[in-house]
Design an enzyme around this catalytic site. Structure first.
Site, PDB file in Angstrom:
ATOM      1  N   GLU A   1      -9.746  -4.352   4.254  1.00 55.71           N
ATOM      2  CA  GLU A   1      -9.323  -3.278   3.355  1.00 55.71           C
ATOM      3  C   GLU A   1      -8.131  -3.724   2.520  1.00 55.71           C
ATOM      4  OE1 GLU A   1     -10.777  -0.301   2.738  1.00 55.71           O
ATOM      5  OE2 GLU A   1     -12.399  -0.945   4.057  1.00 55.71           O
ATOM      6  N   GLU A  13       0.806  -1.224   0.000  1.00 56.22           N
ATOM      7  CA  GLU A  13       0.000   0.000   0.000  1.00 56.22           C
ATOM      8  C   GLU A  13       0.838   1.272   0.000  1.00 56.22           C
ATOM      9  OE1 GLU A  13      -2.415  -2.880   2.617  1.00 56.22           O
ATOM     10  OE2 GLU A  13      -0.326  -2.436   2.220  1.00 56.22           O
ATOM     11  N   ASP A  23      -6.166  -7.426   6.526  1.00 59.67           N
ATOM     12  CA  ASP A  23      -7.566  -7.249   6.913  1.00 59.67           C
ATOM     13  C   ASP A  23      -8.436  -7.046   5.667  1.00 59.67           C
ATOM     14  OD1 ASP A  23      -6.888  -4.732   6.104  1.00 59.67           O
ATOM     15  OD2 ASP A  23      -7.124  -3.782   8.057  1.00 59.67           O
ATOM     16  N   ARG A  79      -4.134  -2.946  13.264  1.00 59.74           N
ATOM     17  CA  ARG A  79      -5.597  -3.020  13.185  1.00 59.74           C
ATOM     18  C   ARG A  79      -6.008  -4.461  13.472  1.00 59.74           C
ATOM     19  NH1 ARG A  79      -4.207   0.275   8.799  1.00 59.74           N
ATOM     20  NH2 ARG A  79      -4.772   2.462   9.150  1.00 59.74           N
ATOM     21  N   ASP A 129      -2.142  -5.311   3.307  1.00 61.23           N
ATOM     22  CA  ASP A 129      -2.480  -5.712   4.678  1.00 61.23           C
ATOM     23  C   ASP A 129      -3.458  -6.876   4.687  1.00 61.23           C
ATOM     24  OD1 ASP A 129      -0.829  -3.729   5.651  1.00 61.23           O
ATOM     25  OD2 ASP A 129      -2.440  -2.274   5.929  1.00 61.23           O
ATOM     26  N   TYR A 176       1.076  -5.659  13.161  1.00 60.58           N
ATOM     27  CA  TYR A 176      -0.036  -4.946  12.513  1.00 60.58           C
ATOM     28  C   TYR A 176      -0.971  -4.339  13.560  1.00 60.58           C
ATOM     29  CZ  TYR A 176      -3.612  -3.933   9.042  1.00 60.58           C
ATOM     30  OH  TYR A 176      -4.510  -3.301   8.233  1.00 60.58           O
ATOM     31  N   HIS A 184      -4.227 -11.881  13.247  1.00 63.92           N
ATOM     32  CA  HIS A 184      -3.899 -13.092  13.993  1.00 63.92           C
ATOM     33  C   HIS A 184      -3.167 -12.839  15.299  1.00 63.92           C
ATOM     34  CE1 HIS A 184      -5.273 -15.244  10.515  1.00 63.92           C
ATOM     35  NE2 HIS A 184      -4.368 -14.673   9.742  1.00 63.92           N
TER      36      HIS A 184
END
Length: 882
Positions: free
Chosen positions: A100, A9, A98, A335, A96, A333, A380
């Site tokens: 998004e 990203e 998730d 989020r 990422d 991570y 995770h």
């Protein structure tokens, strides 16, 4: 053999990963999402623009098919990625893990359209370290279509909700483009409901006695608890938290005179005898490691960081900081709603605990934690350091003063992680009863103590609190050695007054917790929710408190009146649960969208609700109270110039900065009386001799010199006098007005630019040309010299994130490698943009300037420089049917 193209990203993440992979890999950034729903129908192809659903960018006639476009600001980056694809023989999507991130990977695949025979891999990792990246490359997977569908459903759902309801409220909003949102509206509702509780709250008074007693010359405090065994009203538990009124009528409610009578009785009373001593052990377990919501809450409490600021700093720590000397990212991570820790993190934590504190601080087995969040699945692992042996002090030395906020957040995460693997704290709680006979009866005083027998995890970490009084109660409080029958010497006794307080306003921390407890929002959305409700003028910050505006009340009243089923907090939580089911493959996303929009299966559809409003909607009227003399209703309404009060024939403007809880009957009567009196004279203008008059308007309170009728008719500019923020003009003396009328002062010139000292919207300032610096006290401006101003202007500038007025400097990055000059973010007519003095690049829609890092700024400038002329047009892409 061609290279392997890895797409992530952000440029910072790309640079960090590039350092791990070597020459066979090219690592590029998408710079967030590369396509989205069109903002309006003008961005769609001509054949769609006349469709009734065009503004939604969702084809409701074709099974709710989203229509995506590549925005102007993304075209150059897409062109760059396509060019890189030509020289690559495999594509690795490393966004990422998730929803998004999964969606970004899917959109990249749809837009870039890899050539036939090209290997496409999706890799996921929750920390950016060499080992994690290598392991991910060794075990690629396919794109998780369920996660993609959940993200698509959320995006379409938000569009249907916002674009469906907002036009209805525009009909009654007097020209104001108000908006509602699926998750922002419940957040505003929570803040408004708390403000209503504060407005309805009636403070109550209660008294008690506090004695300072001596036991073997050691002082301690005891509080009156009972008179002849009848317990006293003694705290907030005895009062209704919503109204502030006494709810326990059986207890003795002491007022001031009653407390003073008892005080006179007990002053000379003897003996003060210990009649009971009880002690019991208490265990306090360590806190779990951080997940997104708890990190945002604790950073707000302990560091004063807003949720958005916390996430921006955490993003930097996750992606790695150039020049720090550390390889890879510093935390996992950020989020996530998981509380899991990897075996490596647990082992490193236990080894550090044993080496620093000793084996007695280690539990026999590692502590394991389970998330209480419904459908916890976003990642995770919990948020933890990628290497626990990298202590905060090491990070402080590596990052230096420039990244002091990053060090503070890293230290918070590191300490919480280590503490989570330590033994519980062992406490001893002691309560003491002391009786003293008086002519009014036996008075019973009580004292309590808390002793830490074994610190356990408290050696490493103590959690913050939203309630200052509760935080005080958690401190260690030691009592002297006391025995039953022991007589004590009273050193002093005082009568103490207590006033019940209304429920505290929400802060960033407590609002995130409230949303999480109700199942509203998810880790990736909390910061965005808080930012949105602030940016749209529904809340303002007062210190750390979130104060709702009158607009927030208006929106909440409107939703409760006109769209009550959708305004229900449980309904919003149910929608988030439904999206989780889509992510888990348990629900069809298209069918869900259809039910939400058209209704069915017990659901009241959005479209039927909106269609019912075609005949008209009532503008909300906010009831303030009843006039105490006439009995007429006092109401607040929205007009073209803002909110105003109405009571019979009387009206008055409501200042924008007034907190709704403070707009009671007394304040309303004051505002209307002030208008009826006409302009109020505050003093005399020292230069013209004219009266200084007070002007109250929806935009605030202003002061100006009186004008003649001829000057008013000619629209002559009056002499305005700036009033310092948070200052009541009625409290200022004539001497104050004499001094304020001297401002702004022209101090001279520096480098050919005028230097001015004055008072503006944000308070006292010194300006050299367009370069502003704040001044702490306006009186400093009166005697400030040119040299004083020069020294102030030379100091580093602090700017207000999000200020997008034209030409305003929002953020400064300084000199960056590859830029033509100092890199800044400025406000523009069409939104903020980044510039190096030679190239200008607009920020992508929805990007907050406060979250943009230097690498992203450079990437935007580079993409703009490299953009071909055709990149100025949007490209429309309709999602392929599956």
């Amino acid at each position: 053999m061609g290279k392997k193209l890895v797409i992530v990203e952000s440029p910072a993440k790309a640079r960090t990963i590039k350092g791990f992979l070597g020459p066979d890999y090219e690592v590029l950034a998408s710079i967030g999402h590369i396509r989205d729903l069109a903002e309006n129908k003008k961005e769609l192809p001509a054949e769609h623009q006349k469709k009734w659903w065009a503004d939604y960018s969702v084809d409701m006639e074709n099974d709710f098919e989203p229509i995506y476009i590549v925005p102007d600001e993304k075209r150059a980056q897409v062109t760059k990625l396509r060019a890189a694809m030509k020289d690559a023989d495999s594509l690795v999507l490393a966004t990422d893990e998730d929803r998004e991130g999964e969606s970004i990977s899917w959109h990249l695949l749809e837009v870039l359209k890899p050539k036939k025979g090209m290997t496409v891999q999706r890799i996921a990792f929750h920390e950016i370290t060499k080992d994690a990246i290598r392991k991910a490359l060794d075990s690629p997977r396919q794109i998780d279509q369920d996660l993609v569908r959940a993200q698509e459903a959320r995006r379409v759902l938000d569009r249907l909700f916002g674009y469906g309801i907002s036009p209805v409220i525009w009909r009654i909003s007097k020209g104001k483009r108000l908006s509602v949102g699926r998750v922002q509206t419940p957040a505003v509702k929570l803040v408004v409901e708390r403000e209503i509780q504060r407005r309805n709250f009636q403070s109550s008074e209660y008294w008690d006695l506090k004695a300072t007693l001596l036991a073997a010359k050691t002082p301690f405090e005891a509080t009156l608890q009972a008179v002849e065994d009848r317990r006293l009203v003694s705290g907030k538990d005895d009062f209704d938290p919503a109204t502030g009124q006494l709810k326990n009528k059986d207890k003795l409610h002491l007022d001031g005179p009653g407390a003073n009578r008892l005080l006179e009785e007990v002053k000379d009373a003897r003996p003060w005898t210990v009649t009971d001593v009880e002690s019991h052990p208490e265990q306090r377990k360590p806190y779990p490691p951080f997940m997104t919501s708890t990190l945002q809450q604790e950073a707000n409490r302990k560091l004063g960081f807003a949720a958005e600021r916390t996430m921006r700093i955490a993003q930097d720590l996750y992606e790695g900081i150039t020049g720090s000397g550390f390889e890879g990212g510093l935390i996992t991570y950020m989020r996530t709603d998981s509380l899991n820790l990897s075996e490596l993190a647990v082992r490193q934590s236990r080894e550090w605990i044993e080496g620093e504190y000793g084996k007695e601080y280690l539990p026999a087995k590692p502590n394991r934690y389970t998330s209480k969040v419904n459908n916890a699945q976003e990642a995770h692992e919990a948020i933890r350091p990628t290497d626990v042996t990298r202590t905060p002090e090491m990070v402080r030395r590596g990052l230096g003063d420039k990244y002091s906020d990053h060090v503070k957040l890293y230290e918070l995460i590191w300490k919480r992680t280590v503490a989570s693997q330590m033994k519980p704290a062992e406490l001893e709680i002691t309560t003491v009863r002391i009786d003293v006979p008086t002519s009014a009866g036996r008075l019973t005083f009580g004292a309590s103590g808390k002793a830490i027998k074994f610190a356990g995890f408290l050696r490493a970490y103590v959690e913050g609190s939203d309630d200052a009084e509760s935080a005080l109660e958690d401190q260690e409080k030691l009592l002297p050695e006391l025995k039953v029958g022991q007589e004590l010497d009273p050193k002093s006794v005082d009568a103490v007054q207590h006033i019940t307080k209304p429920p505290a306003r929400y802060t960033d921390a407590s609002l995130v917790r409230a949303l999480e407890e109700r199942g509203i929002g998810r880790p990736s959305t909390y910061a965005a929710i808080l930012k949105t409700i602030a940016d749209r003028g529904y809340v303002r910050k007062q210190r750390r408190e979130l104060v709702p505006t009158m607009l927030a009340f208006y929106i909440t009243e409107f939703m409760n009146d006109e769209f009550e089923p959708l305004a229900d907090l449980g309904f919003t939580a149910k929608m988030d649960d439904d999206l989780d089911e889509i992510a888990n493959g348990k629900r069809d996303w298209k069918r869900y969208l259809k039910e939400f929009y058209y209704g069915g299966d017990g659901v009241v559809g959005l479209k039927p609700l909106v269609d019912q409003k075609e005949s008209g909607v009532m503008a909300p009227t906010m009831h303030v109270g009843t006039h105490p003399e006439t009995g007429e209703s006092i109401d607040a309404r929205l007009g073209p110039r803002g909110f105003y009060l109405v009571c019979g024939e009387s009206t008055a403007s409501v200042p924008e900065d007034i907190a709704p809880a403070d707009l009671n009957v007394a304040k309303a009567l004051e505002l209307m009386a002030q208008k009826a009196r006409g302009p109020q004279t505050l003093g005399i203008h020292p230069k013209t001799g004219r009266n200084l008059i007070l002007i109250v308007s929806p935009k605030g309170t202003f002061v100006k010199a009186e004008q003649t009728e001829e000057e008013v008719a000619a629209k002559a500019k009056p002499d305005w006098v700036s009033v310092p923020p948070n200052t009541d003009p009625l409290t200022l003396t004539q001497e104050d007005w004499d001094q304020l009328c001297e401002l702004p002062r022209n101090l001279g010139e520096l480098d050919g630019e005028p230097v001015v000292a004055g008072i503006g919207r944000y308070g006292p300032y010194v300006a050299k040309g367009k370069d502003y610096r704040n001044v702490e006290n306006w009186r400093q401006l009166l005697n400030m010299s040119l040299n004083d101003a020069a020294a102030l202007v030379a100091q580093p500038k602090t700017t207000r994130a999000g200020n997008s007025s034209k030409g305003a400097v929002i953020r400064e990055f300084g000199d960056l490698e590859g830029a033509a000059g100092p890199v800044k973010i400025l406000g523009g007519w069409y939104g903020p943009y980044v510039t190096d003095g030679k190239t200008n690049a607009s920020l992508p829609k929805g990007t907050d300037p406060a979250t943009l890092g230097p690498d992203e700024a450079l990437a935007l400038l580079a993409a703009r420089r490299d953009a071909p002329p055709t990149a100025r047009k949007s490209r429309t892409v309709k999602r392929k049917k599956k």
